[in-house]
Motif scaffolding. Structure first.
Motif, mmCIF file in Angstrom:
data_model
loop_
_atom_site.group_PDB
_atom_site.id
_atom_site.type_symbol
_atom_site.label_atom_id
_atom_site.label_comp_id
_atom_site.label_asym_id
_atom_site.label_seq_id
_atom_site.Cartn_x
_atom_site.Cartn_y
_atom_site.Cartn_z
ATOM 1 N N ASP A 110 0.836 -1.211 0.000
ATOM 2 C CA ASP A 110 0.000 0.000 0.000
ATOM 3 C C ASP A 110 0.866 1.254 0.000
ATOM 4 N N SER A 111 1.871 1.286 0.864
ATOM 5 C CA SER A 111 2.713 2.468 1.010
ATOM 6 C C SER A 111 3.532 2.759 -0.242
ATOM 7 N N LEU A 112 3.942 1.703 -0.941
ATOM 8 C CA LEU A 112 4.750 1.888 -2.142
ATOM 9 C C LEU A 112 3.905 1.963 -3.413
ATOM 10 N N GLY A 113 2.613 1.642 -3.297
ATOM 11 C CA GLY A 113 1.738 1.667 -4.462
ATOM 12 C C GLY A 113 2.047 0.566 -5.464
ATOM 13 N N TRP A 114 2.545 -0.561 -4.979
ATOM 14 C CA TRP A 114 2.897 -1.677 -5.856
ATOM 15 C C TRP A 114 1.665 -2.471 -6.270
ATOM 16 N N LEU A 115 1.813 -3.248 -7.303
ATOM 17 C CA LEU A 115 0.790 -4.191 -7.786
ATOM 18 C C LEU A 115 -0.506 -3.488 -8.181
ATOM 19 N N GLY A 116 -0.385 -2.274 -8.650
ATOM 20 C CA GLY A 116 -1.564 -1.547 -9.110
ATOM 21 C C GLY A 116 -2.385 -0.909 -8.005
ATOM 22 N N LEU A 117 -1.889 -0.892 -6.777
ATOM 23 C CA LEU A 117 -2.618 -0.278 -5.665
ATOM 24 C C LEU A 117 -2.386 1.225 -5.661
ATOM 25 N N ASN A 118 -3.364 1.951 -5.154
ATOM 26 C CA ASN A 118 -3.171 3.386 -4.957
ATOM 27 C C ASN A 118 -2.191 3.580 -3.812
ATOM 28 N N LYS A 119 -1.247 4.476 -4.002
ATOM 29 C CA LYS A 119 -0.228 4.722 -2.989
ATOM 30 C C LYS A 119 -0.861 5.388 -1.773
ATOM 31 N N VAL A 120 -0.647 4.780 -0.601
ATOM 32 C CA VAL A 120 -1.176 5.300 0.654
ATOM 33 C C VAL A 120 0.020 5.725 1.501
ATOM 34 N N PRO A 121 0.029 6.966 2.000
ATOM 35 C CA PRO A 121 1.181 7.423 2.775
ATOM 36 C C PRO A 121 1.386 6.570 4.036
ATOM 37 N N PHE A 122 2.647 6.232 4.298
ATOM 38 C CA PHE A 122 3.016 5.485 5.498
ATOM 39 C C PHE A 122 3.060 6.458 6.665
ATOM 40 N N THR A 123 2.383 6.112 7.762
ATOM 41 C CA THR A 123 2.309 7.026 8.908
ATOM 42 C C THR A 123 2.989 6.411 10.130
ATOM 43 N N PHE A 124 3.299 7.255 11.069
ATOM 44 C CA PHE A 124 3.887 6.822 12.334
ATOM 45 C C PHE A 124 2.929 5.885 13.072
ATOM 46 N N ASN A 125 1.637 6.174 13.029
ATOM 47 C CA ASN A 125 0.639 5.321 13.695
ATOM 48 C C ASN A 125 0.654 3.903 13.126
ATOM 49 N N GLN A 126 0.830 3.793 11.813
ATOM 50 C CA GLN A 126 0.906 2.459 11.196
ATOM 51 C C GLN A 126 2.141 1.723 11.693
ATOM 52 N N LEU A 127 3.261 2.416 11.773
ATOM 53 C CA LEU A 127 4.493 1.818 12.271
ATOM 54 C C LEU A 127 4.303 1.324 13.706
ATOM 55 N N VAL A 128 3.717 2.147 14.544
ATOM 56 C CA VAL A 128 3.481 1.763 15.937
ATOM 57 C C VAL A 128 2.549 0.549 15.991
ATOM 58 N N GLY A 129 1.512 0.546 15.182
ATOM 59 C CA GLY A 129 0.590 -0.587 15.165
ATOM 60 C C GLY A 129 1.276 -1.893 14.793
ATOM 61 N N VAL A 130 2.112 -1.847 13.763
ATOM 62 C CA VAL A 130 2.839 -3.053 13.339
ATOM 63 C C VAL A 130 3.816 -3.484 14.427
ATOM 64 N N LEU A 131 4.512 -2.533 15.052
ATOM 65 C CA LEU A 131 5.452 -2.878 16.117
ATOM 66 C C LEU A 131 4.745 -3.483 17.326
ATOM 67 N N VAL A 132 3.553 -2.987 17.641
ATOM 68 C CA VAL A 132 2.774 -3.564 18.743
ATOM 69 C C VAL A 132 2.398 -5.023 18.417
ATOM 70 N N ILE A 133 1.977 -5.272 17.198
ATOM 71 C CA ILE A 133 1.613 -6.634 16.807
ATOM 72 C C ILE A 133 2.841 -7.537 16.831
ATOM 73 N N LEU A 134 3.958 -7.066 16.283
ATOM 74 C CA LEU A 134 5.195 -7.858 16.312
ATOM 75 C C LEU A 134 5.628 -8.142 17.750
ATOM 76 N N SER A 135 5.488 -7.147 18.619
ATOM 77 C CA SER A 135 5.821 -7.351 20.035
ATOM 78 C C SER A 135 4.909 -8.395 20.658
ATOM 79 N N GLY A 136 3.646 -8.357 20.286
ATOM 80 C CA GLY A 136 2.699 -9.348 20.804
ATOM 81 C C GLY A 136 3.070 -10.763 20.394
ATOM 82 N N VAL A 137 3.468 -10.956 19.150
ATOM 83 C CA VAL A 137 3.894 -12.281 18.690
ATOM 84 C C VAL A 137 5.147 -12.708 19.447
ATOM 85 N N PHE A 138 6.080 -11.774 19.657
ATOM 86 C CA PHE A 138 7.307 -12.075 20.397
ATOM 87 C C PHE A 138 6.991 -12.479 21.839
ATOM 88 N N VAL A 139 6.131 -11.707 22.510
ATOM 89 C CA VAL A 139 5.740 -12.019 23.889
ATOM 90 C C VAL A 139 5.016 -13.361 23.933
#
Length: 166
Positions: A110-139
């Motif tokens: 989505d952020s890079l607009g690959w595969l014919g998708l509309n490019k969606v700006p990458f935000t800090f909130n998205q980064l935090v959300g992904v890091l929270v999920i990754l932390s959850g899998v780690f825990v």
């Protein structure tokens, strides 16, 4: 929006259920037989329901890019990798990793607009959300196998102990 949320929740539960069924089939049939059975039955069901609901419109595919015709081949990798992942890691951990990976790559595309998708700006909130999920899998993985004050649920391997003593 509520319908979209409901459909996404149903899809998630169906993916999880399918993965458990796939791993059980794999116990009896092997990886390639499982993949063939799962994708073959999926094709038959999709084809039958497509004809039922769309009729001959099912075959009208205007302006579709050539590589999209082969997207079904990705399903072979999905089924094979998930079945083997579940066999090696267990259903909950394998599916948690698969879903996290799915989220990370969807965000990337989505952020890079690959595969014919509309490019969606990458935000800090998205980064935090992904890091929270990754932390959850780690825990989750750190806590897996711990019961009764840190005792491992992993069975003791006597044969390994005997060979190390000799």
């Amino acid at each position: 929006m509520i319908l979209g949320l409901l459909l996404a929740l149903i899809a998630g539960s169906l993916v999880s259920l399918q993965n458990i069924f796939n791993s059980k089939v794999n116990e009896h049939a092997g990886s390639w037989a499982t993949t063939t059975l799962v994708l073959g039955l999926g094709f038959l069901a999709s084809f039958t329901l497509g004809l039922l609901f769309e009729g001959k419109h099912l075959f009208i595919l205007h302006n579709m890019k050539t590589w999209y015709w082969f997207s079904g081949l990705i399903g072979v990798g999905v089924v094979t990798c998930l079945v083997q992942g579940i066999k090696l890691l267990g259903p909950t951990y394998a599916i948690a990793i698969a879903l996290t990976s799915q989220l990370v790559f969807a965000l990337l595309w989505d952020s890079l607009g690959w595969l014919g998708l509309n490019k969606v700006p990458f935000t800090f909130n998205q980064l935090v959300g992904v890091l929270v999920i990754l932390s959850g899998v780690f825990v989750f993985k750190l806590s897996e196998g711990r019961t009764n004050g840190g005792q491992s649920k992993i069975p003791h391997n006597r044969k390994a102990d005997q060979t190390s003593v000799s």
